[in-house]
Design an enzyme around this catalytic site. Structure first.
Site, PDB file in Angstrom:
ATOM      1  N   SER A 167      -4.907  -1.050  -1.033  1.00 29.27           N
ATOM      2  CA  SER A 167      -5.913  -0.940  -1.909  1.00 29.27           C
ATOM      3  C   SER A 167      -5.225  -1.732  -3.027  1.00 29.27           C
ATOM      4  CB  SER A 167      -6.348   0.558  -2.395  1.00 29.27           C
ATOM      5  OG  SER A 167      -7.093   0.517  -3.702  1.00 29.27           O
ATOM      6  N   TYR A 205      -2.667   8.616  -5.029  1.00 29.51           N
ATOM      7  CA  TYR A 205      -3.398   7.582  -4.239  1.00 29.51           C
ATOM      8  C   TYR A 205      -2.866   6.046  -4.849  1.00 29.51           C
ATOM      9  CZ  TYR A 205      -6.994   4.444  -2.119  1.00 29.51           C
ATOM     10  OH  TYR A 205      -7.481   3.473  -1.359  1.00 29.51           O
ATOM     11  N   LYS A 214      -0.117   3.868  -2.098  1.00 31.51           N
ATOM     12  CA  LYS A 214      -0.664   2.491  -1.734  1.00 31.51           C
ATOM     13  C   LYS A 214       0.492   1.515  -2.274  1.00 31.51           C
ATOM     14  CE  LYS A 214      -4.420   3.510   0.160  1.00 31.51           C
ATOM     15  NZ  LYS A 214      -4.552   3.469   1.720  1.00 31.51           N
TER      16      LYS A 214
END
Lengths: 266, 258
Positions: free
Chosen positions: A140, A154, A158
């Site tokens: 991402s 998150y 990533k």
């Protein structure tokens, strides 16, 4: 297990897609099916389970348990020439809500799950079948930018995933195994989806993207398809951003601010 | 039909790109400093001459980019893609042996010439979902000890890509770079042949020794082929507009271990 096992043909590759029933996963299956033999494994109710979750992990697969993943991979016809790992976004914890346990949960799925699948495929297929295996995962733009849209776990997972990709590529390159990641920014199902965003989201998003539309599912799927193909046989250890240039900006993504609950009109 | 302008039309990567774009249905303007080789190639891929245009370029002509763009626009009206495959250096060596003239030439060929092409072509590429791809090199981010002028010029080119991607986003032009690893091209062989051997290298075999040294450094144990590099260039040209400002390194993983 909610997997569709299709007959292999010599001219096509067998591609294993973990997370094939997610919004993006479905688009990817649609693109690849027909060109290749697609083995799709769906998400289950619990975030770290895939396949049919009959409770207690029986009948399903806990991606955080390497033994489970090995058993799953042994059940799938070989050789598998492509793996697409699409970890499900799990937590949107704000800093005040984050615990060590929640961070470990996020890592165990996003990063640990990929490690387990690679270990299992390398272990179950044998060295002679590994040549030509292409592994693609989903990173991402938030691996290197920050946004209040997603939680701390998150962002961290990533960033870790991208280093994992490079490490695996270095470790497994001599076996003919390629490992790459695609890194989208905001994705929309189709370009028409933009009209479905409330103004408070659409305007700053457009500004961040310099007026370009965000990538749609088809565009990201096309890049993954390319990375699975022999046309990209010299590409390994790369994280390719497909985000309309967002990662090329010097400003952080945080300008958009927190995602409101009613961010879609319908 | 979409229109592409490809430079380096006499080179291995350029010709591999041209062949693939032709198969993809493009009309192609081919810029090259070797018109004889380019015309021979063009005859082989487009015997009718209806889908390609030769854009000969004199090495000393400062107006070459304007002339090339004008010829393509006169023939086909607009430009949808640029693949800048020209560049390289005539010779390489340790930094203390690189002359001022080598430095100037490296930056002219690898930065200023691509920029000149873009500057002339952009007016005919706006709002067409157009694509620009520059061929850089993995040494832009993983420099060795032998080619400081080349690696720094390619690093400048990669930075220029990021700048242009941001500047041209609002007119719907995507700009990216493809950075190959060691690729077996005629240009590479010429550069090695023009570079003086080290005292430790046997004068008769030093090119072969250097090629072997490069191959040994590659995780796959061989140099890349021009076709492998061209595949990624053509993918960018023909597909996602959401790819922009990227430097895609096609090097078989060598930069991971440097």
């Amino acid at each position: 297990m909610a997997a569709s096992l299709l007959t292999n043909t010599d001219m096509r590759k067998r591609i294993l897609i973990v997370g094939s029933d997610g919004n993006f996963g479905k688009e990817l299956v649609r693109m690849l099916d027909g060109q290749h033999v697609v083995v799709g494994i769906d998400y289950a109710e619990k975030p770290w389970f895939i396949g049919n979750d009959r409770g207690g992990g029986v009948g399903g697969c806990d991606v955080t348990a390497v033994e489970d993943v090995f058993l799953l991979c042994q059940e799938i016809p070989h050789p598998i020439q492509g793996l697409v790992y699409l970890p499900r976004v799990r937590l949107r914890d704000r800093l005040s809500e984050v615990t060590l346990e929640s961070l470990l949960d996020e890592f165990s799925v996003s990063v640990g799950g990929l490690v387990h699948f690679v270990q299992a495929l390398v272990g179950t297929q044998g060295s002679s079948s590994n040549c030509g295996l292409s592994v693609v995962s989903m990173s991402s733009v938030l691996a290197s930018r920050v946004s209040s849209f997603e939680g701390l776990g998150y962002h961290l997972s990533k960033a870790a995933l991208e280093q994992l990709v490079r490490f695996l590529a270095m470790e497994l390159g001599s076996r003919g195994i390629r490992v790459n990641a695609v890194s989208p920014g905001w994705m929309v199902r189709t370009s028409d989806d933009l009209d479905n965003l409330i103004e408070e989201v659409r305007t700053p998003l457009s500004r961040v993207n310099s007026g370009k539309s965000p990538a749609n599912f088809y565009e990201v799927a096309a890049l993954i398809s390319f990375l699975l193909s022999d046309a990209s046989q010299s590409l390994s250890g790369q994280v390719i951003s497909v985000d309309s240039g967002v990662s090329n900006l010097e400003t952080s993504f945080a300008a958009i601010g927190p995602l409101p609950d009613n961010w879609q009109k319908s | 039909m979409s229109v592409a302008l490809v430079t380096g039309g006499a080179g291995s990567i350029g010709q591999a790109v041209i062949t693939r774009l032709l198969d993809a249905g493009y009309l192609i303007g081919i810029s090259s400093r070797d018109p004889v080789a380019t015309e021979s190639f063009r005859q082989s891929i487009d015997p009718q001459g209806s889908r390609t245009l030769s854009l000969p370029r004199h090495p000393q002509d400062p107006d070459w980019a304007n002339a090339a763009v004008a010829a393509v626009v006169d023939a086909w009206g607009s430009i949808d893609a640029i693949a800048s495959c020209s560049g390289g250096v005539r010779r390489t060596g340790p930094w203390e042996e690189i002359l001022d003239a080598d430095w100037h030439e490296a930056y002219q060929d690898n930065v200023l010439d691509p920029l000149a092409l873009v500057r002339n072509a952009v007016p005919y590429m706006k709002h067409r979902d157009a694509r620009i791809v520059f061929v850089a090199s993995f040494v832009a981010s993983s420099p060795g000890l032998w080619n400081p002028h080349y690696s720094s010029a390619k690093a400048a080119l990669v930075h220029l890509v990021k700048y242009l991607a941001r500047s041209l986003a609002e007119v719907q032009i995507s700009v990216n770079a493809v950075s190959p690893g060691y690729t077996l091209t005629e240009g590479l062989l010429r550069t090695l042949e023009n570079s003086p051997p080290l005292s430790t290298e046997n004068g008769a075999d030093f090119v072969a020794m250097r090629l072997k040294s490069m191959s040994d450094k590659m995780p796959m144990g061989r140099l890349l082929s021009p076709d492998e590099v061209a595949e990624t260039i053509v993918f960018i040209v023909t597909s996602s507009r959401a790819l922009s400002g990227q430097n895609i390194i096609v090097d078989g993983g060598i930069s991971l271990s440097r």
